[in-house]
Design an enzyme around this catalytic site. Sequence first.
Site, short mmCIF file in Angstrom:
data_model
loop_
_atom_site.label_atom_id
_atom_site.label_comp_id
_atom_site.label_asym_id
_atom_site.label_seq_id
_atom_site.Cartn_x
_atom_site.Cartn_y
_atom_site.Cartn_z
N ARG A 179 0.82 -1.23 0.00
CA ARG A 179 0.00 0.00 0.00
C ARG A 179 0.84 1.27 0.00
O ARG A 179 0.42 2.30 0.51
CB ARG A 179 -0.96 0.05 1.19
CG ARG A 179 -1.90 -1.10 1.31
CD ARG A 179 -2.96 -1.15 0.23
NE ARG A 179 -3.76 -2.33 0.43
CZ ARG A 179 -3.48 -3.51 -0.13
NH1 ARG A 179 -2.47 -3.65 -0.97
NH2 ARG A 179 -4.25 -4.56 0.12
N SER A 227 -10.61 -0.61 4.38
CA SER A 227 -9.75 -0.76 5.56
C SER A 227 -9.11 0.58 5.92
O SER A 227 -8.48 1.22 5.08
CB SER A 227 -8.64 -1.76 5.28
OG SER A 227 -9.20 -3.04 5.14
N GLU A 297 -4.13 3.50 6.45
CA GLU A 297 -4.05 3.25 5.01
C GLU A 297 -4.77 4.40 4.29
O GLU A 297 -4.34 4.87 3.25
CB GLU A 297 -4.74 1.91 4.68
CG GLU A 297 -4.79 1.62 3.20
CD GLU A 297 -5.37 0.23 2.90
OE1 GLU A 297 -5.13 -0.72 3.67
OE2 GLU A 297 -6.07 0.12 1.89
#
Length: 305
Positions: A179, A227, A297
């Site tokens: 990520r 998320s 994130e």
Amino acid sequence: MSAGPLRLAAAQISQEFSQRVAFDAPMSKYTSWHAGGPADVFFTPRDVTDLASFLRQLPADAPTLWIGLGSNLLVRDGGVRGAVVCMNGTLGTLERVSETRIHAQAGVPCARLARQCVKWGLGPAEFFAGIPGTLGGALAMNAGAWDGETWRHVIEVDVLDRRGVRRTRPYSDYKISYRQVRGPSDEWFIGARLEFERKPGINDAAIRDLLERRKTTQPIGEWSCGSVFTNPPGEHAGRLIEKAGLKGFRIGDASVSEKHANFIINHGAARAADIEALILHVQRTVAEFHHIELTTEVRIVGDPA
Ligand SMILES: Cc1cc2nc3c(=O)[nH]c(=O)nc-3n(C[C@H](O)[C@H](O)[C@H](O)COP(=O)(O)OP(=O)(O)OC[C@H]3O[C@@H](n4cnc5c(N)ncnc54)[C@H](O)[C@@H]3O)c2cc1C
């Protein structure tokens, strides 16, 4: 208090674009959390040439924020100074350029990319189906799911810089991890060439299966950004949050999902400040309980109210 960037005013936008940009555009309309204050200037380009001209006429010190579908963004309640450049609904070319390679522009929704690859008999691109963003966002985030990851397929990317100059960059110009994508600053993705494998027997069932699996484990259909935290090495952020007793914990109209603890839900009237306070509360509680620091994130941008 330090002075942030000044507001970008209508008078600073060239006549050519002034009819086509929205001023004080509420970012709650453009994010999947449906929260966030206004952007000074909100622009959706017609094509790459139009986008390059828009960037060239912006004052050199005006900040720009590029967005796709806003599915990984928390925009604070004070909004965004400068210009927001939106890829949603534009730059949508998707073509097969060889037996195993495709070219896609940054505005192509990940779900469309997944479906088209299946039609072309290419894979594994099915994992893109459940990611509710654009290819541009997926490139910026190295989005991934079910063992699939965007940058594993990147051959080269097309980028545009602040002065509207276009370049093609190879994979090797970037440092890629979970990520996270590090590359040259002050330029953004307008497209990419991606490589897949030939999968002669593949069909839509592969996508349907993955979407079904998501539905059973995630609060799909509610206002979220997926998320909120990345998974720490060898752990699942959701499991840590759940074990810390935070499922259902609420601030204002935002709460930790009962279905998947790494999701924060806006039940309708949450402000960005409620969501951000909840993020901080989760981080503090998990740190106390497990001695693990959770990293977001989701990208948090803009000014507080
Ligand atoms: C229900 C749900 C499920 C999700 N599941 C997943 C999942 O399984 N896996 C996963 O990885 N993510 C998941 N996400 C998060 C999100 O969909 C991804 O991060 C997606 O890649 C974001 O794309 P976007 O177009 O919405 O980007 P945005 O949210 O608009 O932007 C995200 C970041 O990318 C930058 N950016 C956007 N476009 C460009 C561009 N053209 N050039 C440079 N920078 C750009 C933005 O500035 C921002 O920093 C989920 C989200 C939701 C709501």
